[in-house]
Design a protein around this motif. Structure first.
Motif, PDB file in Angstrom:
ATOM      1  N   MET A 289      70.704   9.038  29.152  1.00  0.00           N
ATOM      2  CA  MET A 289      70.834  10.023  28.090  1.00  0.00           C
ATOM      3  C   MET A 289      71.823  11.101  28.491  1.00  0.00           C
ATOM      4  O   MET A 289      72.095  11.307  29.678  1.00  0.00           O
ATOM      5  N   SER A 290      72.363  11.782  27.488  1.00  0.00           N
ATOM      6  CA  SER A 290      73.297  12.881  27.721  1.00  0.00           C
ATOM      7  C   SER A 290      72.669  14.184  27.240  1.00  0.00           C
ATOM      8  O   SER A 290      72.205  14.261  26.094  1.00  0.00           O
ATOM      9  N   LEU A 291      72.660  15.175  28.102  1.00  0.00           N
ATOM     10  CA  LEU A 291      72.126  16.480  27.734  1.00  0.00           C
ATOM     11  C   LEU A 291      73.224  17.279  27.045  1.00  0.00           C
ATOM     12  O   LEU A 291      74.256  17.590  27.641  1.00  0.00           O
ATOM     13  N   MET A 292      73.025  17.639  25.772  1.00  0.00           N
ATOM     14  CA  MET A 292      74.060  18.280  24.971  1.00  0.00           C
ATOM     15  C   MET A 292      74.003  19.806  25.037  1.00  0.00           C
ATOM     16  O   MET A 292      74.867  20.483  24.485  1.00  0.00           O
ATOM     17  N   GLY A 293      72.988  20.352  25.709  1.00  0.00           N
ATOM     18  CA  GLY A 293      72.895  21.809  25.813  1.00  0.00           C
ATOM     19  C   GLY A 293      72.176  22.408  24.624  1.00  0.00           C
ATOM     20  O   GLY A 293      71.459  21.722  23.881  1.00  0.00           O
ATOM     21  N   GLU A 294      72.369  23.690  24.404  1.00  0.00           N
ATOM     22  CA  GLU A 294      71.697  24.395  23.322  1.00  0.00           C
ATOM     23  C   GLU A 294      72.044  23.779  21.970  1.00  0.00           C
ATOM     24  O   GLU A 294      73.191  23.438  21.704  1.00  0.00           O
ATOM     25  N   LEU A 295      71.022  23.632  21.131  1.00  0.00           N
ATOM     26  CA  LEU A 295      71.184  22.975  19.840  1.00  0.00           C
ATOM     27  C   LEU A 295      72.150  23.749  18.939  1.00  0.00           C
ATOM     28  O   LEU A 295      71.905  24.903  18.602  1.00  0.00           O
ATOM     29  N   GLN A 296      73.244  23.099  18.559  1.00  0.00           N
ATOM     30  CA  GLN A 296      74.222  23.694  17.659  1.00  0.00           C
ATOM     31  C   GLN A 296      74.586  22.771  16.502  1.00  0.00           C
ATOM     32  O   GLN A 296      74.954  23.241  15.424  1.00  0.00           O
TER      33      GLN A 296
ATOM     34  N   GLN B 262      71.723  29.978  16.535  1.00  0.00           N
ATOM     35  CA  GLN B 262      70.524  30.649  17.015  1.00  0.00           C
ATOM     36  C   GLN B 262      70.861  32.036  17.555  1.00  0.00           C
ATOM     37  O   GLN B 262      71.882  32.224  18.219  1.00  0.00           O
ATOM     38  N   GLY B 263      69.988  32.982  17.272  1.00  0.00           N
ATOM     39  CA  GLY B 263      70.163  34.343  17.758  1.00  0.00           C
ATOM     40  C   GLY B 263      68.812  34.996  17.965  1.00  0.00           C
ATOM     41  O   GLY B 263      67.761  34.414  17.673  1.00  0.00           O
ATOM     42  N   LEU B 264      68.828  36.215  18.460  1.00  0.00           N
ATOM     43  CA  LEU B 264      67.574  36.928  18.723  1.00  0.00           C
ATOM     44  C   LEU B 264      66.831  37.242  17.425  1.00  0.00           C
ATOM     45  O   LEU B 264      65.599  37.299  17.404  1.00  0.00           O
ATOM     46  N   GLU B 265      67.567  37.457  16.329  1.00  0.00           N
ATOM     47  CA  GLU B 265      66.928  37.830  15.072  1.00  0.00           C
ATOM     48  C   GLU B 265      66.456  36.627  14.262  1.00  0.00           C
ATOM     49  O   GLU B 265      65.647  36.783  13.346  1.00  0.00           O
ATOM     50  N   GLY B 266      66.943  35.432  14.595  1.00  0.00           N
ATOM     51  CA  GLY B 266      66.513  34.256  13.864  1.00  0.00           C
ATOM     52  C   GLY B 266      67.488  33.102  13.997  1.00  0.00           C
ATOM     53  O   GLY B 266      68.410  33.129  14.826  1.00  0.00           O
ATOM     54  N   THR B 267      67.303  32.103  13.165  1.00  0.00           N
ATOM     55  CA  THR B 267      68.115  30.884  13.201  1.00  0.00           C
ATOM     56  C   THR B 267      68.676  30.605  11.819  1.00  0.00           C
ATOM     57  O   THR B 267      67.962  30.686  10.809  1.00  0.00           O
ATOM     58  N   PHE B 268      69.969  30.270  11.770  1.00  0.00           N
ATOM     59  CA  PHE B 268      70.640  29.957  10.510  1.00  0.00           C
ATOM     60  C   PHE B 268      71.057  28.491  10.529  1.00  0.00           C
ATOM     61  O   PHE B 268      71.704  28.029  11.480  1.00  0.00           O
ATOM     62  N   VAL B 269      70.653  27.754   9.484  1.00  0.00           N
ATOM     63  CA  VAL B 269      70.964  26.324   9.387  1.00  0.00           C
ATOM     64  C   VAL B 269      71.828  26.097   8.145  1.00  0.00           C
ATOM     65  O   VAL B 269      71.463  26.526   7.040  1.00  0.00           O
ATOM     66  N   HIS B 270      72.957  25.419   8.326  1.00  0.00           N
ATOM     67  CA  HIS B 270      73.838  25.147   7.180  1.00  0.00           C
ATOM     68  C   HIS B 270      74.596  23.847   7.422  1.00  0.00           C
ATOM     69  O   HIS B 270      74.449  23.210   8.465  1.00  0.00           O
ATOM     70  N   GLN B 271      75.395  23.430   6.447  1.00  0.00           N
ATOM     71  CA  GLN B 271      76.158  22.176   6.524  1.00  0.00           C
ATOM     72  C   GLN B 271      77.591  22.377   6.044  1.00  0.00           C
ATOM     73  O   GLN B 271      78.132  21.579   5.289  1.00  0.00           O
ATOM     74  N   ALA B 272      78.223  23.451   6.511  1.00  0.00           N
ATOM     75  CA  ALA B 272      79.576  23.781   6.067  1.00  0.00           C
ATOM     76  C   ALA B 272      80.570  22.671   6.405  1.00  0.00           C
ATOM     77  O   ALA B 272      81.428  22.317   5.589  1.00  0.00           O
ATOM     78  N   LYS B 273      80.476  22.101   7.606  1.00  0.00           N
ATOM     79  CA  LYS B 273      81.394  21.030   8.001  1.00  0.00           C
ATOM     80  C   LYS B 273      81.178  19.792   7.138  1.00  0.00           C
ATOM     81  O   LYS B 273      82.141  19.140   6.704  1.00  0.00           O
ATOM     82  N   TYR B 274      79.939  19.468   6.881  1.00  0.00           N
ATOM     83  CA  TYR B 274      79.620  18.311   6.046  1.00  0.00           C
ATOM     84  C   TYR B 274      80.177  18.506   4.630  1.00  0.00           C
ATOM     85  O   TYR B 274      80.691  17.565   4.022  1.00  0.00           O
ATOM     86  N   ILE B 275      80.082  19.733   4.121  1.00  0.00           N
ATOM     87  CA  ILE B 275      80.622  20.024   2.790  1.00  0.00           C
ATOM     88  C   ILE B 275      82.129  19.810   2.761  1.00  0.00           C
ATOM     89  O   ILE B 275      82.673  19.205   1.827  1.00  0.00           O
ATOM     90  N   ARG B 276      82.820  20.299   3.775  1.00  0.00           N
ATOM     91  CA  ARG B 276      84.275  20.104   3.836  1.00  0.00           C
ATOM     92  C   ARG B 276      84.616  18.617   3.898  1.00  0.00           C
ATOM     93  O   ARG B 276      85.593  18.162   3.271  1.00  0.00           O
TER      94      ARG B 276
END
Length: 312
Positions: A50-57, A66-80
């Motif tokens: 397996m390959s360890l990819m690091g922090e989930l992005q 990901q940040g201290l105040e929360g997590t934002f999930v989007h699909q901007a690249k997929y939309i493009r």
């Protein structure tokens, strides 16, 4: 292993917890202890290639910030990517995903279009609803015409793409400071489909202030009243809330009566007074008893809410 979701695994050691979620051959894991997380990563690397990819992005087309105040999930690249795939990159942006003054129908006299292309557009948009509940209803509505798509249907779907170009960065925000309480909202139209006169149920479930689940689905049977349409939607929302409640119990979260908010006082009265009469004799027995049992057990609590529309 999770009692409800068998792809979820949890390990508690002392006051720390490690969480692992498996999707086919991809794994997301984390925890409150760096030692537990590192130990799991080392063990998996020894047992499997397996390959360890690091922090989930980036995961399965989802972009995660990901940040201290929360997590934002989007699909901007997929939309493009899908705008480029269907030659909509240079199209004029639209502020809404569908027209409010023209209802779509089967349009049997309209010019037929390439079914493969139309289905490809719908499939691409359905995956996008994972982070964009604002197009859920529209995409599910247009998906009904995949068997015999017409020019009018394709034009309507293209409007969704033009809306995506206007809102590529919109996504879901999960605040780290949100209090954890579970609630559900529901609504239903009555005989909204112009073809078979079936109603559409709309539901959403929130954990604190964060939207975690939603649906827009045409009902399986024709409702003879608005009460019946609302009640069927309540059964769908109730089942989802109880599933979420059971899943969250694996994380040590316990909930009392879960608010089920609906804008129909009649539907609430029927739920609290499950007596067979002319208003309820056509309602599916399974859905009726499902909500009834949840109310009796004290798992949910139906509440009335006033709906207010904001039009831009």
């Amino acid at each position: 292993m999770g009692s409800v979701d068998k792809t979820l695994f949890l390990l508690s050691r002392g006051g720390d917890t490690s969480i692992v979620r498996i999707y086919v051959d991809d794994i997301i894991f984390g925890g409150s202890s760096h030692a537990l997380v590192s130990s799991f990563a080392e063990q998996m690397s020894r047992e499997f290639e397996m390959s360890l990819m690091g922090e989930l992005q980036f995961f399965l087309g989802l972009q995660i910030k990901q940040g201290l105040e929360g997590t934002f999930v989007h699909q901007a690249k997929y939309i493009r990517d899908i705008l480029k795939k269907f030659n909509m990159g240079d199209s004029k942006p639209m502020t809404t995903p569908m027209s409010t003054n023209r209802a779509l129908d089967a349009d049997e006299d309209g010019e037929a279009v390439d079914q493969k292309e139309f289905r490809g557009m719908i499939d691409s948009l359905l995956y996008l609803t994972a982070t964009k509940p604002d197009i859920q209803f529209t995409v599910c509505l247009y998906a009904r015409y995949q068997a015999s798509p017409r020019t009018s249907h394709r034009q309507a779907v293209k409007r969704i793409f033009r809306y995506l170009k206007f809102t590529p960065e919109l996504g879901l925000w999960y605040s780290s400071g949100s209090s954890l309480f579970l609630r559900g909202f529901l609504d239903a139209d009555h005989a909204g489909c112009r073809i078979d006169r079936k109603s559409t149920s709309g539901t959403c479930q929130l954990l604190g202030t964060s939207l975690v689940s939603w649906s827009s689905r045409k009902q399986a049977s024709v409702s003879l009243s608005t009460i019946e349409a609302e009640y069927i939607a309540a059964a769908s929302c109730c089942s989802q809330l109880l599933w979420m409640k059971a899943t969250l119990s694996d994380f040590g979260l316990r909930f009392g009566k879960i608010p089920l908010l609906v804008d129909s006082t009649f539907a609430i009265s029927v739920a609290k007074n499950p007596v067979l009469h002319s208003r309820t004799k056509h309602i599916d027995v399974t859905g009726w008893r499902y909500v009834d049992n949840a109310l009796i057990k004290g798992e949910i609590e139906s509440q009335w809410i006033s709906l207010i529309a904001l039009l831009g």
